[in-house]
Design a protein around this motif. Structure first.
Motif, short mmCIF file in Angstrom:
data_model
loop_
_atom_site.label_atom_id
_atom_site.label_comp_id
_atom_site.label_asym_id
_atom_site.label_seq_id
_atom_site.Cartn_x
_atom_site.Cartn_y
_atom_site.Cartn_z
N THR A 26 -26.24 2.53 -39.55
CA THR A 26 -25.70 3.09 -37.82
C THR A 26 -25.70 4.20 -37.85
OG1 THR A 26 -24.37 0.86 -39.02
CG2 THR A 26 -23.58 1.59 -37.14
N PHE A 27 -25.94 4.77 -36.11
CA PHE A 27 -26.50 5.70 -35.64
C PHE A 27 -24.94 6.01 -34.96
CE2 PHE A 27 -30.71 6.38 -36.27
CZ PHE A 27 -31.52 4.74 -37.16
N TYR A 28 -24.37 6.80 -35.38
CA TYR A 28 -23.11 7.40 -34.79
C TYR A 28 -23.67 8.81 -34.27
CZ TYR A 28 -21.17 4.28 -37.54
OH TYR A 28 -20.50 3.02 -38.89
N TYR A 29 -23.25 8.89 -32.94
CA TYR A 29 -22.76 10.03 -31.93
C TYR A 29 -22.09 10.46 -31.07
CZ TYR A 29 -24.28 12.99 -28.17
OH TYR A 29 -24.19 14.40 -27.49
N ALA A 30 -21.05 11.47 -31.32
CA ALA A 30 -20.14 11.64 -31.49
C ALA A 30 -20.25 12.72 -30.24
CB ALA A 30 -19.26 12.27 -32.67
N ALA A 31 -19.12 12.87 -29.46
CA ALA A 31 -18.64 14.19 -27.95
C ALA A 31 -17.23 14.69 -28.26
CB ALA A 31 -19.60 13.48 -27.05
N ARG A 32 -17.04 15.67 -27.54
CA ARG A 32 -16.22 15.65 -27.52
C ARG A 32 -15.91 16.08 -26.10
NH1 ARG A 32 -15.09 21.19 -29.75
NH2 ARG A 32 -16.11 22.06 -27.38
N MET A 33 -14.75 15.42 -25.39
CA MET A 33 -14.24 15.01 -24.41
C MET A 33 -13.91 16.73 -23.87
SD MET A 33 -14.25 11.78 -23.00
CE MET A 33 -12.82 11.20 -23.78
N GLU A 34 -13.83 17.42 -22.71
CA GLU A 34 -12.40 17.96 -21.65
C GLU A 34 -11.28 17.71 -22.39
OE1 GLU A 34 -13.22 18.03 -18.17
OE2 GLU A 34 -14.92 19.03 -18.38
N ASN A 35 -10.60 16.80 -22.84
CA ASN A 35 -9.15 16.64 -23.05
C ASN A 35 -9.18 17.10 -24.62
OD1 ASN A 35 -9.95 14.31 -24.07
ND2 ASN A 35 -9.00 12.90 -22.41
N GLY A 36 -10.45 16.86 -25.23
CA GLY A 36 -9.48 17.15 -27.20
C GLY A 36 -9.79 15.87 -27.74
N ILE A 37 -10.33 14.99 -26.29
CA ILE A 37 -10.60 13.40 -27.70
C ILE A 37 -12.03 13.73 -27.71
CG2 ILE A 37 -10.43 10.91 -27.01
CD1 ILE A 37 -7.59 11.34 -25.71
N ARG B 44 -17.49 8.35 -29.84
CA ARG B 44 -17.94 8.15 -30.48
C ARG B 44 -18.84 6.87 -30.05
NH1 ARG B 44 -16.85 6.74 -36.39
NH2 ARG B 44 -16.79 4.51 -35.73
N THR B 45 -20.24 6.69 -30.09
CA THR B 45 -20.59 5.64 -29.76
C THR B 45 -22.21 5.78 -31.12
OG1 THR B 45 -22.49 7.18 -28.73
CG2 THR B 45 -20.49 5.92 -27.29
N SER B 46 -21.60 4.01 -31.02
CA SER B 46 -22.85 3.77 -32.35
C SER B 46 -23.73 2.84 -32.22
CB SER B 46 -21.47 3.78 -33.51
OG SER B 46 -20.81 2.39 -33.41
N LYS B 47 -24.36 2.12 -32.40
CA LYS B 47 -25.41 1.57 -33.15
C LYS B 47 -26.24 1.53 -34.53
CE LYS B 47 -29.44 0.16 -29.71
NZ LYS B 47 -30.14 0.73 -28.74
N GLU B 48 -26.12 -0.12 -34.13
CA GLU B 48 -27.03 -0.70 -35.33
C GLU B 48 -28.57 -0.70 -35.26
OE1 GLU B 48 -24.91 -2.92 -39.21
OE2 GLU B 48 -25.60 -4.63 -37.92
N ALA B 49 -29.03 -0.51 -36.38
CA ALA B 49 -30.48 -0.87 -36.39
C ALA B 49 -31.32 -0.70 -37.31
CB ALA B 49 -31.46 0.30 -35.86
N ASP B 50 -32.03 -1.05 -37.33
CA ASP B 50 -33.35 -1.43 -38.60
C ASP B 50 -33.46 0.04 -39.29
OD1 ASP B 50 -33.29 -4.10 -38.33
OD2 ASP B 50 -35.66 -4.07 -37.04
N PHE C 106 -30.69 8.43 -31.16
CA PHE C 106 -29.63 9.17 -30.81
C PHE C 106 -29.89 9.44 -29.48
CE2 PHE C 106 -29.57 10.03 -35.18
CZ PHE C 106 -27.92 10.08 -35.68
N GLU C 107 -30.86 9.48 -28.97
CA GLU C 107 -30.86 10.28 -27.13
C GLU C 107 -30.74 8.81 -26.59
OE1 GLU C 107 -31.55 12.59 -24.47
OE2 GLU C 107 -32.27 12.97 -26.92
#
Ligand code: ADP
Length: 438
Positions: A120-131, A134-140, A37-38
Motif C-alpha cells: 500500500t502506497f501512502y502519500y500525505a500532504a499538508r493543506m493550508e489550514n493544517g489538515i 492522505r491518499t493511498s493506493k494498493e498495488a502489487d 507516488f507520482e
C-alpha cells in the motif's frame, strides 16, 4: 579441456542471466513505485483544491475508486476516510507519513503485507489550514510483480541461455582448433593460423620438439658410430687370433700378430673409456664438485707428464704463465688440458713446439694451447668438436686418437660456463683458447 571451458562459459552465462534478471526486476519495481507516488501526488494536488467539507460529503471522491482518501486533523484525529468510518480509526498522529507531512509539507511510505504480494502506497500532504490530506493506493508487491513477470523472464533466460550455449561452443572451438591443428602439424613446417597469445607457447614447443628430434638423431648417429668404431679393432683382434689358432703363422708372424692384437685391444680400451667418460659427462649434475684451483699448476703438471710423449713425436712442449685461479672441477681440468695438449703434440710437425700458457685478462682467465702443427682448414673447424669427427682419420688412428677428445673438451667447457676460441691456419698451427669467467 574443451568440455571444461564449455561448462565454465555456460556457468558464467547462467550467473550473468540470473543477476541481470534480478536487477531488472528491482529497477522495474523502483520505477513502478515512483510512478504510483507520482499518480498519488497528482490526485492529492487536485483534491487539495476542494474544501474539506466537500470531501467529507463524498463530492470529491467516488467511494468505489481504488483510491482511498483520509483527512487527519493536526492533532492526529482522523476526520474522514473514504473506506472506513473515521471514528473507528485510531489516532494517526504517530504515523511516519503524517509526521513527515506535518513537518515538511509532504510524506510518503509504502507498507508491504507480510507475504510481500501486496503493497500500500501512502502519500500525505499538508493543506493550508493544517489538515493533512492522505491518499493511498494498493498495488502489487515486488514478489507479485516478479511472479507475474516470471514466465517472460524464464522465456528470455531460456533464449539467452541458448545463445550462450551456441556462443560457448563457437568460442571453445575457436580456442581449441589451432591447438589441435598444431599438435597434428608439429612435425611439418606448415604455417598454422594461431592467435597472438599462443605464439610464444608455440615457439617454445617447436624449439623443444626440434631439440628432441635433433638429440635423438645425434644419439642414433652416435650409436651407429660407436658400433662401427668398436667393430674395427675387434675384427682385427679376432682375425689375428684366428690366424694364430690355425697354426698357419710362423713364429715371426705370431710375434707380429700379438703386437697387433695388443695395439688393437689398447685402442678398444681407450675408445670404451672415452665413450664411458662422455656418457658420464652427459649426466653430470649438481654433485660435481667445483673448487678454487690454480690452473697454472695443473697446466704445468700436464706439460711435465706429456714431456716424454712430445719427445717421441720430436716436439718441444713448454709452459708459460703466472698463477691464476679458477673455480673448476679438478679432474675435468686435467682432462681438458690433457686432450688439448695431446692433440697439439699429435697434429704437430717434426721439430715443432707446443706452448701452454695461462694469463689473466680484465674479465677472464685465459688458457691457451698453441702449436706449430698442421693446422685445421676453415671447413673443418666447426665440425671437429662433433663426436668421431676427424679431419684425417688415418693420422688420428695411427696416433691413438678416438675422435672423442674434443667432444669431451666441449662438454667440460660447457659445464664450466667457459668459452672456447679456435684460431688455426693450415700448415701454420693451431691455438685453442679457453676463457674462464672470473
Ligand atoms: P682425435 O682423437 O681424432 O684426435 P679429437 O676429438 O681430439 O679426436 O679431434 C678431432 C679432430 O680434430 C682430429 O682428428 C684432428 O683432425 C683435429 N684436431 C684436433 N686438434 C688439432 C690440432 N691441434 N691441430 C690440428 N688438428 C687438430
Amino acid at each position: 579441456m574443451r568440455k571444461r571451458i564449455n561448462i565454465y562459459l555456460m556457468a558464467i552465462a547462467s550467473v550473468a542471466i540470473l543477476v541481470t534478471m534480478l536487477l531488472v526486476t528491482v529497477v522495474y519495481y523502483d520505477v513502478f513505485k515512483k510512478q504510483v507516488f507520482e499518480d498519488l501526488r497528482t490526485y492529492t494536488q487536485v483534491l487539495k483544491m476542494f474544501h474539506p467539507e466537500e470531501m467529507m460529503s463524498g463530492q470529491a471522491v467516488q467511494t468505489d475508486s481504488a483510491l482511498r482518501v483520509t483527512l487527519i486533523a493536526e492533532n492526529g484525529v482522523v476526520l474522514y476516510d473514504t473506506e472506513v468510518d473515521a471514528k473507528s480509526l485510531d489516532n494517526h498522529g504517530g504515523r511516519p507519513e503524517i509526521v513527515e507531512a506535518a513537518r515538511t509539507g509532504e510524506g510518503t511510505i509504502v507498507r508491504t503485507s507480510p507475504t510481500f504480494n501486496k503493497s500500500t502506497f501512502y502519500y500525505a500532504a499538508r493543506m493550508e489550514n493544517g489538515i493533512i490530506l492522505r491518499t493511498s493506493k494498493e498495488a502489487d508487491g515486488m514478489v507479485s510483480i516478479f511472479l507475474g513477470a516470471l514466465p517472460m523472464i524464464l522465456l528470455m533466460a531460456g533464449a539467452l541461455f541458448a545463445v550462450c550455449v551456441f556462443l560457448a561452443r563457437y568460442l571453445t572451438k575457436r580456442l581449441i582448433v589451432p591447438i589441435d591443428q598444431l599438435a597434428k602439424q608439429l612435425d611439418t613446417n606448415e604455417e598454422v593460423k594461431i592467435y597472438k597469445e599462443l605464439q610464444p607457447f608455440v615457439q617454445t614447443i617447436r624449439q623443444q620438439h626440434e631439440n628432441i628430434l635433433q638429440s635423438a638423431r645425434i644419439r642414433q648417429d652416435f650409436t651407429a658410430n660407436v658400433s662401427h668404431e668398436l667393430k674395427t679393432p675387434l675384427t682385427s683382434i679376432s682375425g689375428y687370433a684366428e690366424l694364430i689358432e690355425s697354426g698357419m703363422a710362423d713364429e715371426k708372424d705370431v710375434q707380429r700378430f700379438v703386437v697387433e692384437i695388443h695395439k688393437n685391444s689398447k685402442r678398444l680400451l681407450t675408445l670404451i673409456n672415452d665413450i664411458i667418460r662422455l656418457s658420464e659427462l652427459d649426466v653430470i649434475g649438481e654433485e660435481t664438485q667445483y673448487e678454487q684451483l690454480n690452473l697454472s699448476e695443473i697446466a704445468r703438471t700436464c706439460v711435465e707428464m706429456l714431456q716424454m710423449n712430445a719427445e717421441k713425436h720430436q716436439v718441444k712442449i713448454q709452459f708459460l704463465g703466472e698463477n691464476c685461479f679458477v673455480t673448476a672441477n679438478k679432474e675435468m681440468m686435467e682432462e681438458l688440458l690433457y686432450n688439448l695438449c695431446d692433440n697439439a703434440i699429435r697434429y704437430n710437425k717434426k721439430g715443432g713446439t707446443v706452448t701452454v700458457s695461462v694469463r689473466e685478462e680484465t674479465k677472464d682467465i685465459v688458457l691457451a694451447v698453441q702449436d706449430t702443427g698442421i693446422g685445421i682448414s676453415k671447413e673443418h673447424q666447426e665440425r671437429i668438436f662433433e663426436r668421431f669427427y676427424r679431419v684425417d682419420k688415418s693420422r688420428s688412428k695411427s696416433t691413438g686418437g678416438t675422435g672423442l677428445g674434443l667432444a669431451i673438451v666441449k662438454h667440460i667447457i660447457a659445464s664450466h660456463k667457459a668459452r672456447l676460441e679456435l684460431i688455426s691456419e693450415p700448415g701454420e698451427g693451431t691455438t685453442m683458447l679457453v676463457y674462464f669467467k672470473k
